[in-house]
Design an enzyme around this catalytic site. Structure first.
Site, PDB file in Angstrom:
ATOM      1  N   HIS A  77      15.732  67.367  34.927  1.00 42.18           N
ATOM      2  CA  HIS A  77      15.105  66.715  33.774  1.00 42.18           C
ATOM      3  C   HIS A  77      15.408  65.217  33.739  1.00 42.18           C
ATOM      4  O   HIS A  77      14.530  64.415  33.411  1.00 42.18           O
ATOM      5  CB  HIS A  77      15.536  67.391  32.467  1.00 42.18           C
ATOM      6  CG  HIS A  77      15.245  68.859  32.443  1.00 42.18           C
ATOM      7  ND1 HIS A  77      15.851  69.717  31.577  1.00 42.18           N
ATOM      8  CD2 HIS A  77      14.399  69.614  33.199  1.00 42.18           C
ATOM      9  CE1 HIS A  77      15.393  70.955  31.792  1.00 42.18           C
ATOM     10  NE2 HIS A  77      14.530  70.918  32.774  1.00 42.18           N
ATOM     11  N   HIS A 234       6.349  72.416  31.005  1.00 42.54           N
ATOM     12  CA  HIS A 234       7.729  72.276  31.452  1.00 42.54           C
ATOM     13  C   HIS A 234       7.856  72.497  32.963  1.00 42.54           C
ATOM     14  O   HIS A 234       8.620  71.803  33.636  1.00 42.54           O
ATOM     15  CB  HIS A 234       8.687  73.205  30.706  1.00 42.54           C
ATOM     16  CG  HIS A 234      10.103  72.915  31.087  1.00 42.54           C
ATOM     17  ND1 HIS A 234      10.814  71.867  30.553  1.00 42.54           N
ATOM     18  CD2 HIS A 234      10.902  73.447  32.048  1.00 42.54           C
ATOM     19  CE1 HIS A 234      11.996  71.796  31.140  1.00 42.54           C
ATOM     20  NE2 HIS A 234      12.074  72.740  32.053  1.00 42.54           N
ATOM     21  N   ASP A 238       9.500  69.948  35.561  1.00 42.15           N
ATOM     22  CA  ASP A 238      10.469  70.301  36.601  1.00 42.15           C
ATOM     23  C   ASP A 238       9.982  69.837  37.976  1.00 42.15           C
ATOM     24  O   ASP A 238      10.760  69.308  38.779  1.00 42.15           O
ATOM     25  CB  ASP A 238      10.674  71.822  36.640  1.00 42.15           C
ATOM     26  CG  ASP A 238      11.608  72.331  35.548  1.00 42.15           C
ATOM     27  OD1 ASP A 238      12.383  71.529  34.997  1.00 42.15           O
ATOM     28  OD2 ASP A 238      11.571  73.541  35.277  1.00 42.15           O
ATOM     29  N   HIS A 261      12.198  75.665  41.470  1.00 41.61           N
ATOM     30  CA  HIS A 261      12.973  74.562  42.048  1.00 41.61           C
ATOM     31  C   HIS A 261      13.199  74.732  43.551  1.00 41.61           C
ATOM     32  O   HIS A 261      13.021  73.792  44.332  1.00 41.61           O
ATOM     33  CB  HIS A 261      14.331  74.470  41.356  1.00 41.61           C
ATOM     34  CG  HIS A 261      14.229  74.241  39.891  1.00 41.61           C
ATOM     35  ND1 HIS A 261      13.675  73.100  39.359  1.00 41.61           N
ATOM     36  CD2 HIS A 261      14.590  75.012  38.838  1.00 41.61           C
ATOM     37  CE1 HIS A 261      13.717  73.179  38.048  1.00 41.61           C
ATOM     38  NE2 HIS A 261      14.261  74.323  37.699  1.00 41.61           N
TER      39      HIS A 261
HETATM   40 ZN   LIG Z   1      13.478  72.554  33.589  1.00 45.72          ZN
END
Ligand SMILES: [Zn+2]
Length: 309
Positions: A77, A234, A238, A261
């Site tokens: 973030h 969101h 990311d 991720h």
């Molecule tokens: Zn996140």
């Protein structure tokens, strides 16, 4: 031109997983420095460059690793906030193993950076131009980079929970779109996952205020959602943070389908493993105007003013 902050800015909160107090400072840094993390709680302090080749696969967050056993978790973030405000050089000092979660979005970081001010540096800025498509897959999930003149993010998610469901969004990240459209969207998770993480000693700092918690069709967080499609926003936030670990602005279209991720990091590894897939490009003024942080100002964050409470 490259940019840094005009002065240092401090953020205090807790680590999402440890629940322990965490303090983060972003300091100005000279041209050519890049973004570097420093663990100030260790003696001597350990520095880890904010780059894809210092990322260790992790399901829950983006975990930096110096290769000698020192890690720093949940950098995505603050990385998104730095990329979204066009900061290329900064020393980010953290006093523990985890970046503070703050409100679960990038908005507090963005607000702090803009309050400190952005200082332009008399040094040319280089971007990474993607020359041909690169893709990684795992089952139905995939992440892809394709040539484009500026960063675009295209994301699809599909959750069985009715409160999230299937969401899809595509945004051109030029002209402050990151600040207006993505920065205030919070981490989200299922109540059942929170319970499982707690049993494993994780998410100890998680609350209904720094994560959107859903249970089937219900949103348990008081105040509900900040956007109808806050979840996919969101995921785009990311992706923005994870792509910033390329080490320079990317000129590419990113497509993520149920990606996370670890997959975005695999994508960067695949890109940099193929010398024919990318090249450095010194940014012209016209190109700089299309980068995510060009010309951003505090009013781009107006939609998140209520989140400061
Ligand atoms: Zn996140």
């Amino acid at each position: 031109m490259q940019a840094t902050l005009k002065k240092m800015v401090t953020f205090g909160g807790v680590g999402l997983h440890s629940g322990a107090p965490a303090r983060l400072e972003i300091h100005p840094a000279p041209a050519g420095h890049g973004i570097v993390f420093r663990r100030s709680d260790l003696t001597p302090a350990v520095e880890i460059p904010a780059r894809w080749d210092h990322v260790t696969p992790s399901k829950l967050c983006t975990l930096m690793d110096d290769g000698q056993g020192t890690t720093l978790s949940t950098v995505e973030h603050v990385m998104a906030a730095l990329a979204g405000t066009g900061i290329h050089n900064a020393l980010v000092i953290v006093d523990g193993p985890e970046v503070p979660i703050l409100d679960g979005s990038a908005a507090p970081f963005v607000r702090g950076i803009l309050r400190a001010g952005i200082a332009m540096q008399a040094a040319p800025l280089r971007a990474i131009r993607v020359l041909r498509p690169v893709e990684v897959r795992e089952g139905e999930a995939f992440a892809r980079l394709a040539p484009a003149d500026h960063l675009e993010i295209d994301f699809q998610i599909d959750f069985t929970d009715a409160a999230i469901g299937r969401q899809e969004k595509r945004l051109d990240m030029a002209n402050g779109a990151f600040l207006r459209e993505l920065a205030d969207s919070r981490t989200f998770c299922r109540q059942a996952d929170v319970d499982a993480m707690r049993r494993n000693g994780l998410a100890l700092g998680g609350t209904y205020l720094n994560a959107v918690v859903v249970d089937g069709a219900r949103v348990l967080s008081p105040g509900g959602l900040r956007h109808r499609d806050e979840a996919v926003r969101h995921k785009m936030l990311d992706a923005m943070g994870d792509l910033a670990l390329a080490g320079a602005p990317l000129l590419a279209r990113y497509t993520g389908h149920r990606a996370g991720h670890a997959m975005t990091n695999r994508l960067l590894r695949a890109l940099f493993a193929d010398p024919a897939a990318w090249q450095w490009e010194t940014c012209s003024p016209a190109l700089e105007d299309r980068l995510p942080g060009a010309g951003v100002a505090a009013y781009d964050l107006v939609a998140t003013d209520w989140a400061a409470a």
